[in-house]
Design a protein around this motif. Sequence first.
Motif, PDB file in Angstrom:
ATOM      1  N   SER A 288      -9.727 -57.914  14.645  1.00  0.00           N
ATOM      2  CA  SER A 288      -9.161 -56.564  14.614  1.00  0.00           C
ATOM      3  C   SER A 288      -9.051 -56.107  13.165  1.00  0.00           C
ATOM      4  N   ILE A 293      -1.904 -55.619  14.940  1.00  0.00           N
ATOM      5  CA  ILE A 293      -2.560 -56.388  16.001  1.00  0.00           C
ATOM      6  C   ILE A 293      -2.903 -57.792  15.512  1.00  0.00           C
ATOM      7  N   GLU A 333      -2.381 -52.517  21.550  1.00  0.00           N
ATOM      8  CA  GLU A 333      -3.294 -51.825  20.649  1.00  0.00           C
ATOM      9  C   GLU A 333      -3.264 -50.321  20.922  1.00  0.00           C
ATOM     10  N   ASP A 337      -4.501 -48.185  15.919  1.00  0.00           N
ATOM     11  CA  ASP A 337      -4.932 -49.562  15.637  1.00  0.00           C
ATOM     12  C   ASP A 337      -6.439 -49.691  15.803  1.00  0.00           C
ATOM     13  N   PHE A 338      -6.954 -49.104  16.868  1.00  0.00           N
ATOM     14  CA  PHE A 338      -8.399 -49.170  17.084  1.00  0.00           C
ATOM     15  C   PHE A 338      -9.145 -48.419  15.982  1.00  0.00           C
ATOM     16  N   THR A 341      -9.683 -50.635  13.141  1.00  0.00           N
ATOM     17  CA  THR A 341     -10.817 -51.545  13.346  1.00  0.00           C
ATOM     18  C   THR A 341     -12.133 -50.853  13.034  1.00  0.00           C
ATOM     19  N   LYS A 378      -9.940 -49.817  27.388  1.00  0.00           N
ATOM     20  CA  LYS A 378     -10.663 -50.921  26.750  1.00  0.00           C
ATOM     21  C   LYS A 378     -12.170 -50.678  26.790  1.00  0.00           C
TER      22      LYS A 378
END
Length: 467
Positions: A288, A293, A333, A337-338, A341, A378
């Motif tokens: 991540s 996370i 998440e 947060d994503f 990434t 997801k």
Amino acid sequence: MRTEGKRKHVFIRTYGCQMNVYDSDRMADVLRPLGYALAAEPEQADLVVLNTCHIREHASEKVYSELGRMRDLKTERRAAGGDLTIAVAGCVAQAEGEEISRRQPAVDIVVGPQAYHRLPQLLAEAERKAAILKAGKRRPGAGVLDTEFPAESKFDHLPAPLGVRAGSAFLSIQEGCDKFCTFCVVPYTRGAEYSRPAARVLAEARQLVEAGAVEITLLGQNVNAYHGEADDGSTWSLARLIRALAGIEGVARIRYTTSHPRDMDDDLIAVHGEVPQLMPYLHLPVQSGADRILAAMNRQHGRDLFLDLVDRLRRARPDLALSSDFIVGFPGESDADFDDTMRLVEQVGFASAFSFKYSRRPGTPGAALDGQVPEAVKSARLSALQALLGRQARAFNESKTGQTVPVLFAEPGRKPGQLIGKTPWLQSVYAEGKPRLIGRIVEARIVEGHANSLAGEIVTGSYEAAA
């Protein structure tokens, strides 16, 4: 069906990681003195071994589905007056143990990844129990189970490796994990970290070179945590081991996998710039790009540490290509947060990567966490991440167009007269060439880069030199 009087055969189906590929090869080595040759299909075998992986969701169900087919094959074999021994090995065997025998009574042997060196004894015990069953003195389904973590290392009992696949060989130097990431079952199925003594690793490497290996890939669940004892009582790091391996005549390529950022020390970074045999490709999982996370995953490092490692590695080896692992949809998440990434991926630039949706693994802390992410979310995040990673991989492949690079050819291609090989950066190269070049390193000019491979032309001079 086989007829009596022929040599016994074993079929080994391997699931999962490169460590399992190594383990399957060593199981074949253990069984060879008992008279077992490898079979190409289960229908040709007296013994079927399913060497299983427990990392991904539904891994167990895939094994049980395959076991259903093996049960049917066993029934057919017995109806024709023969028999079939079925063994389940690897991480599903370790995690599920007696549950396998309960759910599928046709299984004769269940053996964990630290105990497969005892396969000869387990086969003898299975044969003894089968004889008792045939005489009607016990109930069906009571197979042989060995999922202990023995005090002695299995490596102390394995025979010398035999055979090398097309010039490339795996060499296991470290097993187990002490990191306890909250999403991972490895510490529970492979046990605590263990490093093989340096002298035994080097001895096996020399045996592999004598068998034809020119490329050796060092394996471990946390391979850069290697701390093997030397004959003088000192402890060798992975960096020192790599330097020693590079001194073995005939070793042209060295790789290692899988690494953990926490164990990427200064000396190992320096080795990437000092040892030409160490290939310019590193698989360094980050999982991540969000600190929140990473902390929930118990990765024991943050985003900044990973980015600093990348900078230092590229300073040491400017042509280094990076690969990584990513998990999307870990519990809790958020969109932000994503996004972290995605920004990390854009900042680093990866030549290749493995990316997955988070899946709950029974017995891991992550399975009990609040904030489980909906499946649709997801899926959407994984699609976006894979699209970005795919663009980066294609761009990296296209950047090699026009270059002449050394390629280790490994196998025939799909088309007649075509070979498939690997560049130093682990890219697949397709080129026309003679089968005698398999297992050799030959210069090839890259003429085209694709999403997952390269098209090349073998340089005439290197072709003749390898002939």
